[in-house]
Design an enzyme around this catalytic site. Structure first.
Site, PDB file in Angstrom:
ATOM      1  N   THR A 109       0.872  -1.182   0.000  1.00  0.00           N
ATOM      2  CA  THR A 109       0.000   0.000   0.000  1.00  0.00           C
ATOM      3  C   THR A 109       0.909   1.232   0.000  1.00  0.00           C
ATOM      4  OG1 THR A 109      -0.120  -0.159   2.424  1.00  0.00           O
ATOM      5  CG2 THR A 109      -1.953  -1.089   1.177  1.00  0.00           C
ATOM      6  N   GLU A 175      -0.071  -6.207  11.191  1.00  0.00           N
ATOM      7  CA  GLU A 175       1.243  -6.764  11.531  1.00  0.00           C
ATOM      8  C   GLU A 175       2.058  -5.701  12.255  1.00  0.00           C
ATOM      9  OE1 GLU A 175       4.181  -5.673  10.077  1.00  0.00           O
ATOM     10  OE2 GLU A 175       3.353  -4.350   8.547  1.00  0.00           O
ATOM     11  N   LEU A 177       5.496  -6.207  12.543  1.00  0.00           N
ATOM     12  CA  LEU A 177       6.815  -6.802  12.297  1.00  0.00           C
ATOM     13  C   LEU A 177       7.837  -5.718  12.022  1.00  0.00           C
ATOM     14  CD1 LEU A 177       5.635  -9.498   9.724  1.00  0.00           C
ATOM     15  CD2 LEU A 177       5.723  -9.669  12.216  1.00  0.00           C
ATOM     16  N   CYS A 302       7.791   1.727   6.323  1.00  0.00           N
ATOM     17  CA  CYS A 302       6.569   1.802   7.134  1.00  0.00           C
ATOM     18  C   CYS A 302       6.365   3.148   7.807  1.00  0.00           C
ATOM     19  CB  CYS A 302       6.580   0.687   8.172  1.00  0.00           C
ATOM     20  SG  CYS A 302       6.316  -0.911   7.431  1.00  0.00           S
ATOM     21  N   LYS A 362      18.038   0.818   8.534  1.00  0.00           N
ATOM     22  CA  LYS A 362      18.389   0.478   9.913  1.00  0.00           C
ATOM     23  C   LYS A 362      19.202  -0.812   9.851  1.00  0.00           C
ATOM     24  CE  LYS A 362      14.544  -2.455  11.175  1.00  0.00           C
ATOM     25  NZ  LYS A 362      13.544  -2.785  12.162  1.00  0.00           N
ATOM     26  N   ARG A 369      14.623   1.495   1.303  1.00  0.00           N
ATOM     27  CA  ARG A 369      13.487   2.357   0.959  1.00  0.00           C
ATOM     28  C   ARG A 369      13.341   3.468   2.006  1.00  0.00           C
ATOM     29  NH1 ARG A 369       8.920  -2.046   0.231  1.00  0.00           N
ATOM     30  NH2 ARG A 369      10.034  -2.855   2.045  1.00  0.00           N
TER      31      ARG A 369
HETATM   32  C1  UDX Z   1       8.189  -0.359  11.894  1.00  0.00           C
HETATM   33  C2  UDX Z   1       7.467  -0.691  13.201  1.00  0.00           C
HETATM   34  O1  UDX Z   1       8.395  -0.661  14.287  1.00  0.00           O
HETATM   35  C3  UDX Z   1       6.798  -2.059  13.095  1.00  0.00           C
HETATM   36  O2  UDX Z   1       6.050  -2.324  14.275  1.00  0.00           O
HETATM   37  C4  UDX Z   1       5.858  -2.043  11.876  1.00  0.00           C
HETATM   38  O3  UDX Z   1       5.190  -3.240  11.711  1.00  0.00           O
HETATM   39  C5  UDX Z   1       6.638  -1.716  10.632  1.00  0.00           C
HETATM   40  O4  UDX Z   1       7.280  -0.440  10.807  1.00  0.00           O
HETATM   41  P1  UDX Z   1      10.494  -1.045  10.753  1.00  0.00           P
HETATM   42  O5  UDX Z   1      10.087  -0.190   9.590  1.00  0.00           O
HETATM   43  O6  UDX Z   1      11.060  -2.390  10.473  1.00  0.00           O
HETATM   44  O7  UDX Z   1       9.261  -1.297  11.740  1.00  0.00           O
HETATM   45  O8  UDX Z   1      11.591  -0.221  11.560  1.00  0.00           O
HETATM   46  P2  UDX Z   1      11.764   0.313  13.039  1.00  0.00           P
HETATM   47  O9  UDX Z   1      12.549  -0.626  13.841  1.00  0.00           O
HETATM   48  O10 UDX Z   1      10.473   0.785  13.602  1.00  0.00           O
HETATM   49  O11 UDX Z   1      12.686   1.606  12.735  1.00  0.00           O
HETATM   50  C6  UDX Z   1      12.198   2.649  11.878  1.00  0.00           C
HETATM   51  C7  UDX Z   1      13.225   3.724  11.691  1.00  0.00           C
HETATM   52  O12 UDX Z   1      13.373   4.488  12.873  1.00  0.00           O
HETATM   53  C8  UDX Z   1      14.637   3.251  11.311  1.00  0.00           C
HETATM   54  O13 UDX Z   1      15.129   4.103  10.307  1.00  0.00           O
HETATM   55  C9  UDX Z   1      15.432   3.415  12.586  1.00  0.00           C
HETATM   56  O14 UDX Z   1      16.792   3.646  12.340  1.00  0.00           O
HETATM   57  C10 UDX Z   1      14.748   4.647  13.191  1.00  0.00           C
HETATM   58  N1  UDX Z   1      14.850   4.737  14.651  1.00  0.00           N
HETATM   59  C11 UDX Z   1      14.331   3.747  15.435  1.00  0.00           C
HETATM   60  C12 UDX Z   1      15.444   5.856  15.220  1.00  0.00           C
HETATM   61  O15 UDX Z   1      15.906   6.769  14.528  1.00  0.00           O
HETATM   62  N2  UDX Z   1      15.501   5.937  16.590  1.00  0.00           N
HETATM   63  C13 UDX Z   1      14.994   4.978  17.403  1.00  0.00           C
HETATM   64  O16 UDX Z   1      15.091   5.135  18.625  1.00  0.00           O
HETATM   65  C14 UDX Z   1      14.400   3.844  16.809  1.00  0.00           C
END
Ligand code: UDX
Length: 501
Positions: A109, A175, A177, A302, A362, A369
Site C-alpha cells: 500500500t 502486523e 513486524l 513503514c 536500519k 526504501r
Molecule cells: C516499523 C514498526 O516498528 C513495526 O512495528 C511495523 O510493523 C513496521 O514499521 P520497521 O520499519 O522495520 O518497523 O523499523 P523500526 O525498527 O520501527 O525503525 C524505523 C526507523 O526508525 C529506522 O530508520 C530506525 O533507524 C529509526 N529509529 C528507530 C530511530 O531513529 N531511533 C529509534 O530510537 C528507533
C-alpha cells in the site's frame, strides 16, 4: 489479559467442530516482506500455506529456494517448510485463492503523491477473490491500511461475487513486524490484534494463531528454549479499531523518535548529553526506553508512509493532526542538520573523500526504501564529494541508484584515505571496528556519527574529531570519570552508560 468481545468459549461446539484443529489451509497474497514472513511463519506453526504474487519471476525464484529479501532466519525456515510441502508457491492467483479457507492479503500500500495510501492493489485482490472463490472464505487484511478499508473490502467482495452461495467474512489482523527481527516478532509477538465483526471469524483466527498464542511450535529463532517472557496478549476489536491500532502505533513511534531528536538539538545548544537524558527518561515506565535514539531520524517503508497516510486520513475526517505533521517535519530536518555538520567540519565538501558506513534504513536489513542514507548520498554527490561506501547487506540495492559511488567489501577500505567517515546505519559491526587501525589509515581522523553509535570520549581518546547528535565531548557531565583506553572496548561491546547522579 484476553479481551473476547464475542465470548466464543460458550456454546460454540459446532464452530469447534468446524475449526477445532490446528492445521488450516491458508493462502497468502503478496510475497513481499509481510507476505513471506506471514506465510513462512504460519507454515512453521503447522498450517498448510500457499503463497502467490503478481511477479512471476519472484515466484519462480521462491520455488527454487531463492528468498528475494534479507531477513534473519527466513531462508532456512522457508526452505524447510517448502521441502516438507507445508509451504508452496504459485503464480496462478486463482489457484491460490481457491486453496485457502483463510486468505491473508499482504500486498503493498505505497504512498500516493498526496501521501494517502494507494489501495489499488487491495482493490485488485478483492475483485480476484470475489471472482475465484468457490467456497466461503475468511479474508484477512494484513497490509497496513487506513481505517474503514475493511468496510470497502467487504463491499467490493459482495459486489463482484460470482457465486451467490459463497460467503465472505472480513477481518483485520495488523502486523507489527520490524524488518530485521520480523520472524521473531511474528512468532513471539507482544500482542496479536484481531479486528472482527462475527464470532466465526474470531474463532478461525484464534485457531490460526493458536500455536503462537499458546507457544506450541518449534522455535527456529532461539537455539535453546525461548526466553521466558509474558505470553502474547490477544486483543479482539472491531475492524476499524484494528486498522487504527496499526497507524496509531507507528505514528506514535515516529513522534517518539522526533521528540528525542528535538531533545538532542536542545542538548547541543544548552550543553547536555542526549544519551544520559533519554536513558533517565526511559527508566520511567510511563515513557519506556525504546525509540528514543536520536540521530538521522526514521526511514524505511513503514514509519514515513504510515505517518503521512495517518495525517491524510485525519485531514479527510476533519481532524488537524498537527503534532504528527511536526514529527514529519522534524524528521526531514535531520538530514539538513547532518549535512550541515559535514559542511562545518570539512569546510569545502567538493573533491573530499567521504567514506560512508551503513546504507540500509536500519541495521539487520538490506532495505534502503526511504533510508536517510539516500538523501545524504544525493547531497554529497551534488556538492562534488568523492563518495565511497560500505554496508554489509544494502550495497547491491544502493549501487543500482548511485552507480557513481565506489563500494567496498569491508569498512577499512572505505576509511582508507578518507577525509571524513560518516555512520548512517546503526550496524553493531561499526562499534566493533578497530578504531586505532581506522585512525591510522584515514587522511583526516574525522567521524560524523548519524546514529550516535560510538562514545565521544573514547573516540577523542583515539585522536578523532568526532561529532554525533546531541552529545559532544564538552557536554559530557563533568562528574564523569576520565575514560581509560580499556573503556573503549567496553563501549564497543555495547556496555551501558554509567548514570551520573
Ligand atoms: C516499523 C514498526 O516498528 C513495526 O512495528 C511495523 O510493523 C513496521 O514499521 P520497521 O520499519 O522495520 O518497523 O523499523 P523500526 O525498527 O520501527 O525503525 C524505523 C526507523 O526508525 C529506522 O530508520 C530506525 O533507524 C529509526 N529509529 C528507530 C530511530 O531513529 N531511533 C529509534 O530510537 C528507533
Amino acid at each position: 489479559m484476553l479481551l473476547a468481545r464475542f465470548g466464543f468459549e460458550s456454546g460454540a461446539e459446532s464452530l469447534e467442530k468446524k475449526f477445532g484443529r490446528s492445521k488450516l489451509r491458508i493462502s497468502v497474497i503478496g510475497c513481499g516482506y509481510v507476505g513471506l514472513v506471514t506465510g513462512t511463519c504460519l507454515a512453521e506453526a503447522g498450517h498448510q500455506v500457499v503463497c502467490t504474487d503478481n511477479d512471476p519471476q519472484r515466484i519462480t525464484a521462491l520455488k527454487a529456494g531463492v528468498v528475494p529479501i534479507y531477513e534473519p532466519h527466513l531462508d532456512a525456515m522457508l526452505a524447510a517448510n517448502h521441502r516438507s510441502q507445508k509451504l508452496s508457491f504459485t503464480s496462478d492467483a486463482g489457484e491460490a485463492v481457491r486453496a485457502g479457507e483463510a486468505i491473508f492479503i499482504c500486498v503493498g500500500t505505497p504512498p500516493l503523491e498526496n501521501g494517502e495510501a494507494d489501495l489499488s492493489a487491495i482493490d485488485n485482490v478483492a475483485r480476484l477473490i470475489a471472482a475465484e472463490a468457490c467456497e466461503s472464505k475468511l479474508v484477512v487484511e494484513k497490509s497496513t491500511v487506513p481505517a474503514q478499508t475493511g468496510q470497502q473490502l467487504k463491499r467490493v467482495l459482495g459486489v463482484y461475487r460470482r457465486n451467490g452461495s459463497v460467503e465472505f467474512r472480513v477481518a483485520s489482523n495488523p502486523e507489527f513486524l520490524r524488518e530485521g527481527t520480523a520472524v521473531e516478532d511474528f512468532l513471539h509477538p507482544d500482542r496479536v490484534v484481531f479486528g472482527v465483526e462475527d464470532e466465526v471469524s474470531e474463532k478461525q483466527l484464534r485457531e490460526i494463531y493458536r500455536p503462537i498464542l499458546e507457544r506450541r511450535f518449534r522455535c527456529p529463532v532461539h537455539m535453546s528454549p525461548c526466553p521466558a517472557t509474558e505470553p502474547p496478549t490477544l486483543v479482539v476489536t472491531t475492524i476499524n479499531s484494528a486498522e487504527l491500532i496499526k497507524h496509531a502505533s507507528n505514528s506514535f513511534l515516529a513522534m517518539k523518535i522526533s521528540y528525542a531528536n528535538m531533545i538532542a538539538d536542545v542538548c547541543e545548544k544548552v550543553g547536555g548529553d542526549i544519551k544520559e537524558v533519554t536513558r533517565a527518561m526511559g527508566l520511567d515506565p510511563r515513557i519506556g526506553p525504546r525509540f528514543l535514539d536520536a540521530g538521522l531520524g526514521f526511514g524505511g517503508f513503514c514509519l514515513p508512509k504510515d505517518v503521512q497516510a495517518f495525517i491524510r486520513l485525519a485531514e479527510r475526517s476533519g481532524v488537524d493532526f498537527s503534532m504528527l505533521k511536526e514529527a514529519e517535519r522534524v524528521n526531514k530536518r535531520r538530514i539538513d542538520l547532518f549535512v550541515e555538520k559535514i559542511r562545518q567540519a570539512l569546510w569545502v565538501v567538493k573533491d573530499k573523500q567521504v567514506g560512508v558506513l551503513g546504507l540500509a534504513f536500519k541495521a539487520n536489513t538490506d532495505d534502503i526504501r526511504f533510508a536517510p542514507s539516500l538523501e545524504v548520498l544525493r547531497r554529497l554527490l551534488a556538492e562534488g564529494a568523492q563518495v565511497r561506501a560500505y554496508d554489509q547487506e544494502a550495497m547491491d540495492k544502493t549501487s543500482a541508484i548511485f552507480p557513481q559511488v565506489r563500494y567496498f567489501r569491508e569498512p577499512y577500505e572505505v576509511a582508507h584515505g578518507a577525509d571524513a567517515l560518516l555512520i548512517l546505519t546503526e550496524w553493531p559491526e561499526f562499534r566493533q571496528l578497530d578504531w586505532e587501525r581506522v585512525y591510522g589509515i584515514m587522511a583526516r581522523p574525522l567521524v560524523i556519527d548519524g546514529r550516535n553509535l560510538l562514545e565521544p570520549a573514547a573516540m577523542a581518546e583515539h585522536g578523532f574529531e568526532y561529532h554525533g547528535f546531541g552529545r559532544t565531548l564538552e557536554n559530557l557531565a563533568p562528574a564523569a570519570p576520565p575514560v581509560p583506553a580499556s573503556a573503549f572496548k567496553a563501549a564497543s561491546a555495547g556496555a551501558e552508560l554509567p548514570l551520573v547522579s
